[in-house]
Scaffold this active site. Structure first.
Site, PDB file in Angstrom:
ATOM      1  N   THR A 195      30.590   5.371  -1.627  1.00 24.67           N
ATOM      2  CA  THR A 195      30.936   6.286  -0.543  1.00 24.67           C
ATOM      3  C   THR A 195      29.770   6.344   0.428  1.00 24.67           C
ATOM      4  OG1 THR A 195      32.243   7.593  -2.101  1.00 24.67           O
ATOM      5  CG2 THR A 195      31.720   8.596   0.007  1.00 24.67           C
ATOM      6  N   VAL A 196      30.090   6.297   1.717  1.00 21.61           N
ATOM      7  CA  VAL A 196      29.075   6.249   2.766  1.00 21.61           C
ATOM      8  C   VAL A 196      28.970   7.623   3.413  1.00 21.61           C
ATOM      9  CG1 VAL A 196      28.320   5.115   4.886  1.00 21.61           C
ATOM     10  CG2 VAL A 196      29.579   3.815   3.159  1.00 21.61           C
ATOM     11  N   ASP A 238      31.636  -9.350  -0.281  1.00 23.92           N
ATOM     12  CA  ASP A 238      32.660  -8.435   0.244  1.00 23.92           C
ATOM     13  C   ASP A 238      32.684  -8.490   1.765  1.00 23.92           C
ATOM     14  OD1 ASP A 238      34.717  -6.602   0.076  1.00 23.92           O
ATOM     15  OD2 ASP A 238      33.383  -4.874   0.082  1.00 23.92           O
ATOM     16  N   CYS A 246     -21.612 -16.708  -1.185  1.00 17.89           N
ATOM     17  CA  CYS A 246     -22.409 -17.769  -0.576  1.00 17.89           C
ATOM     18  C   CYS A 246     -23.608 -18.040  -1.474  1.00 17.89           C
ATOM     19  CB  CYS A 246     -22.854 -17.366   0.825  1.00 17.89           C
ATOM     20  SG  CYS A 246     -23.923 -18.585   1.620  1.00 17.89           S
ATOM     21  N   CYS A 288     -11.461  -9.807   2.857  1.00 20.81           N
ATOM     22  CA  CYS A 288     -12.585  -9.449   3.726  1.00 20.81           C
ATOM     23  C   CYS A 288     -13.262 -10.671   4.321  1.00 20.81           C
ATOM     24  CB  CYS A 288     -13.616  -8.626   2.949  1.00 20.81           C
ATOM     25  SG  CYS A 288     -12.971  -7.110   2.213  1.00 20.81           S
ATOM     26  N   PHE A 294      32.985  -0.057  -3.447  1.00 22.61           N
ATOM     27  CA  PHE A 294      31.825   0.062  -4.322  1.00 22.61           C
ATOM     28  C   PHE A 294      31.053   1.353  -4.118  1.00 22.61           C
ATOM     29  CE2 PHE A 294      32.393  -4.440  -3.143  1.00 22.61           C
ATOM     30  CZ  PHE A 294      32.882  -4.902  -4.352  1.00 22.61           C
ATOM     31  N   HIS A 323     -14.405 -10.033  -0.850  1.00 19.99           N
ATOM     32  CA  HIS A 323     -13.038 -10.314  -1.270  1.00 19.99           C
ATOM     33  C   HIS A 323     -12.429 -11.379  -0.362  1.00 19.99           C
ATOM     34  CE1 HIS A 323     -13.679  -6.093  -2.627  1.00 19.99           C
ATOM     35  NE2 HIS A 323     -13.021  -6.504  -3.692  1.00 19.99           N
ATOM     36  N   CYS A 337     -16.665  -4.341   2.308  1.00 22.15           N
ATOM     37  CA  CYS A 337     -15.983  -3.053   2.147  1.00 22.15           C
ATOM     38  C   CYS A 337     -16.614  -2.164   1.091  1.00 22.15           C
ATOM     39  CB  CYS A 337     -14.511  -3.271   1.828  1.00 22.15           C
ATOM     40  SG  CYS A 337     -14.202  -4.116   0.255  1.00 22.15           S
ATOM     41  N   CYS A 344     -25.746 -17.434   8.144  1.00 19.64           N
ATOM     42  CA  CYS A 344     -26.157 -17.306   6.743  1.00 19.64           C
ATOM     43  C   CYS A 344     -27.604 -16.838   6.714  1.00 19.64           C
ATOM     44  CB  CYS A 344     -25.985 -18.639   6.020  1.00 19.64           C
ATOM     45  SG  CYS A 344     -26.350 -18.581   4.264  1.00 19.64           S
TER      46      CYS A 344
END
Length: 813
Positions: free
Chosen positions: A494-495, A602, A198, A209, A492, A206, A187, A217
């Site tokens: 208000t909606v 509740d 390697c 990655c 608890f 990373h 990247c 290789c």
């Protein structure tokens, strides 16, 4: 194995098949533009029996039983019968496969398919009938039928000395700590601290990655460190014929880790691009002169050579070849024009004129701005004349010039000046400094770019993007949602119904001026809630900090279970099967929340929602212990007070004698009260209007819901489950996993028992004709002994017994 004789072939000038393009070798990730992909030229590294590149007739051999001087008459013979239908082919890197012998298919086509599937370049391989690569190769223009008929065994070997030398299918990946940070070869972003590398090919990446790392290789990266590998490559280069042989030897000599100069690595080769850089008289040495004017010119970014790092090392950046400088300047200007043209396309969507744009004059050591290069996605290096580091020496021609057409030249001219192998790897290999330069680490690029001076790091004229205002994860800004109207209020908060990329439920919490500790606890609970994903749980979408603390959840298109039972008219009479299904879904959702260590605190029918299809149940308003806890100060100490709906509150929660009375069993008690509501269609303790009396009696265990109001068709197993859920001792209550299993074990009868009384006929009434007929049939079915049938008393007794049996059968008595 008997020795196989070979014969020359005269039909070897067959052009390359257009259906067999040369695949790119995975172990050579930077050869996207190399000459290996050219179909009109044979690779100098290719064997005489290369699967995709047939040579002249004097280099091809054919399998035959006897070596004949002439080939006349072979066309009149019948095609030989082959002994094997399948041929085992041994491939490089200890791989193998089987090839089916098909009529009319040549060996070149069959074997090339195997190599292309494994991303192996066929031009670098040759085929033998023996495991010894030094044996004579077979002629691949023959059909598989002819080869199979002459093979002593059903095996072929594909050899490649070059691939076995410079490539491997086994990486030696180890975890490394990169201090200072290095760029990821996938990247191109810096690797901060921990990463992977390697040890063979020096490929860095990373952890994220790792899936994009090359399969093969590339051992060419270790050429400057491995003398044995250099010797093997010299041996391979000695087998190259034609004008490309000297080019390959020159490049290998410059990469060799030896102190002396190889005889083959002379700048007097026939290659025009190599002779453009002369060692004698081509370098100007600029000693350091400390003066105010000199310092000003060195620190200025507009100068050709802004700054020298050391006064002891000569400045070798200036090359006294004006023709080469002009030539490279034209290349850089063309690349810059192409880049500006692409940027214009991206911004406006159409091709803008770039002729009126100002093209900056590239100085030595300046890289093309915006160009990112790594080993997986290479770009042409824009450094015109080698490394700009004062401590390194350019011993090889610049990358991107060999094997590539320059401006004003045709591709055919450039294609005949270099080998496919050298062009593929030339701009990927590092350089080795001479003895006069201090040691340096190997760079993954072809040149080691000089780090910028302090005056070059920042460009005051460059526009900077505006910074996005910082906010924490899953926090929703006030301008990102819209509140529409109020839906209801609870213990608890208000909606409200709102809009946040769709319809959502916004619950403003009853929290005023939270302390830092409460805010930290609230964020920890939000971090847990955002990970909840279940079919029977409302989806948590985020939280709001300003102007009031609120949470945003999924909007449920439906009504709560409380409204279905107690509010809507006419009231819904759920069938027993529907009741069991609702309770199962509630148990599933609560069992999932408890597995995430979330206590509802509740649970009630107001927080259990039925979707519009009346078949899906959603649980809402769960968690948030910080919001659902009320603290009072008594004697300088904080004391926790019970909060919530008292009808669904467990006895231990009412008493508040424990430090933490909220447990999974307290939610099970609330679930038992919900069972009572749906089974009786009544609220518990509806005959008591005093709130304190309910709290005292339930907390002491003196009061329980009236069981007589539960519907009569409730299965006994469900009644027993209800009794266990509302036990006074929480240790005697089941957990939701057990509740779910017991609900699944409930079996309902297929036929519903009638609750109305049947129409029973009285014995003293007149029977109907049908009753008389059936009574006579019953009398005829009864067995009467012959001795007693003659007496009227015995006949009457038999008739009475038959009547009793008749009514018993039909359930009338």
């Amino acid at each position: 194995m008997s020795r196989i004789n070979f014969k020359k072939s005269s039909a070897s000038t067959t052009p390359t098949s257009p259906h067999c393009p040369s695949p790119r070798l995975i172990s050579l990730p930077r050869c996207a533009s190399s000459s290996i992909d050219r179909k009109d030229q044979a690779s100098p590294m290719a064997s005489p029996s290369t699967p995709l590149y047939p040579k002249h007739s004097d280099s091809l051999h054919s399998l035959s039983g006897h070596h004949s001087a002439g080939g006349a008459g072979t066309s009149d013979k019948e095609p030989p019968k082959f002994k094997y239908k399948m041929i085992m082919v041994h491939l490089p890197f200890d791989q193998h496969s089987r090839v089916e012998v098909r009529p009319g298919e040549t060996a070149r086509d069959a074997i090339s398919k195997l190599l292309k599937k494994r991303n192996i370049t066929p031009q670098l391989c040759h085929v033998n009938a023996s495991s010894d690569p030094k044996q004579e190769s077979i002629e691949l223009s023959l059909t598989m039928e002819e080869i199979a008929s002459r093979l002593p065994g059903n095996e072929l070997w594909v050899h490649s000395e070059y691939l076995n030398t410079v490539s491997s299918i086994k990486h030696a990946i180890v975890r490394r700590t990169f201090i200072p940070p290095k760029s990821c070869d996938v990247c191109n972003n810096p690797i901060w601290m921990m990463g992977f590398r390697c040890e063979f090919c020096q490929f860095k990446f990373h952890q994220r990655c790792s899936s994009f790392a090359p399969l093969y290789c590339d051992l060419l990266q270790s050429v400057p460190k491995n003398e044995d590998l250099v010797k093997e490559l010299f041996g391979i280069a000695s087998q190259v014929e034609g004008p490309d042989r000297s080019v390959a030897e020159i490049v290998l000599a410059n990469l060799a880790p030896t102190s002396g100069q190889s005889p083959a690595a002379t700048p007097d080769s026939s290659h025009p691009d190599l002779t453009s850089i002369k060692r004698t008289g081509g370098v100007k040495r600029h000693p350091m002169a400390v003066s105010p004017q000199n310092e000003t010119s060195q620190l200025s970014p507009s100068g050709p050579y802004p700054r020298d790092r050391s006064s002891s090392a000569p400045n070798i950046n200036a090359i006294n070849d004006e023709a080469t400088v002009q030539h490279n300047q034209r290349i850089l200007d063309a690349l810059e024009a192409q880049r500006l043209e692409e940027e214009s396309r991206d911004k406006t969507g159409s091709l803008l004129s770039t002729q009126a744009r100002h093209r900056p004059h590239f100085q030595s050591g300046h890289i093309l701005s915006g160009a990112r290069m790594n080993r997986l996605h290479p770009l042409v290096d824009c450094t015109p004349l080698g490394s700009n580091s004062p401590s390194s020496t350019c011993s090889s021609p610049p990358g991107g010039l060999i094997g590539q057409p320059t401006l004003g030249q045709s591709p055919n001219v450039s294609g005949s000046t270099t080998s496919s192998l050298v062009a593929a790897h030339l701009h990927t290999l590092p350089l080795t400094p001479p003895q006069s330069a201090p040691p340096q680490k190997i760079s993954p690029g072809f040149f080691r770019n000089r780090s910028r001076s302090p005056g070059e790091r920042l460009d005051a004229q460059r526009p900077r993007p505006p910074q996005k205002p910082h906010h924490e994860d899953w926090e929703i800004l006030p301008n990102e949602f819209i509140i529409q109207y109020k839906v209801g209020s609870g213990s608890f908060g208000t909606v409200y119904r709102g809009e946040f990329f769709g319809t959502v439920a916004i619950k403003k919490l009853n929290v005023v001026d939270p302390t830092p500790s409460q805010m930290a606890a609230f964020k920890n609970e939000v971090a847990v809630l955002k990970k909840t994903r279940h079919l029977n749980v409302l989806l948590f979408m985020g939280w709001v900090r300003e102007p009031e603390i609120a949470i945003i959840t999924q909007w449920c298109e439906g009504s709560s279970l409380y409204r279905h039972i107690h509010v809507q008219e006419p009231r819904v009479e759920f069938e027993m099967g529907a009741i069991i299904d609702i309770l199962k879904q509630v148990s599933l959702g609560m069992n999932y929340l408890h597995s995430k260590n979330i206590i509802h605190r509740d649970l009630k029918t107001n927080n259990i929602f039925l979707m519009d299809d009346m078949s899906t149940v959603k649980i809402g308003d769960f968690g948030l212990a910080t919001v659902k806890t009320k603290w009072t100060v008594n004697g300088g100490q904080q004391q926790q007070q019970p909060t919530g709906s008292i009808l669904w509150m467990a006895p231990e929660v009412i008493r508040m004698q424990d430090d933490n009375p909220y447990t999974p069993q307290s939610d099970v008690y609330s679930f038992g009260i919900c069972m009572y509501e749906i089974l009786s269609s009544h609220l518990p303790y509806s005959n008591i209007n005093n709130r304190d009396q309910i709290l005292f009696m339930v907390g002491r265990g003196y009061l329980r819901p009236d069981r007589s109001k539960i519907r009569h068709d409730t299965p006994k197993s469900m009644l027993k489950l209800y009794d266990n859920c509302i036990m006074f001792d929480r240790n005697e209550r089941p957990v939701f996993g057990e509740v779910l299993e017991r609900l699944r074990d409930i079996i309902l009868p297929k036929l519903t028992r009638s609750q109305s009384a049947p129409n029973v006929l009285h014995l003293d009434s007149q029977y109907s004709v049908m009753d008389a007929v059936m009574r006579s049939q019953m009398l005829s079915w009864s067995y009467i002994p012959p001795a007693t049938a003659k007496t009227p008393q015995s006949a009457a007794a038999a008739a009475a017994a038959n009547k009793k049996a008749y009514y018993n059968v039909y359930g009338l008595i």
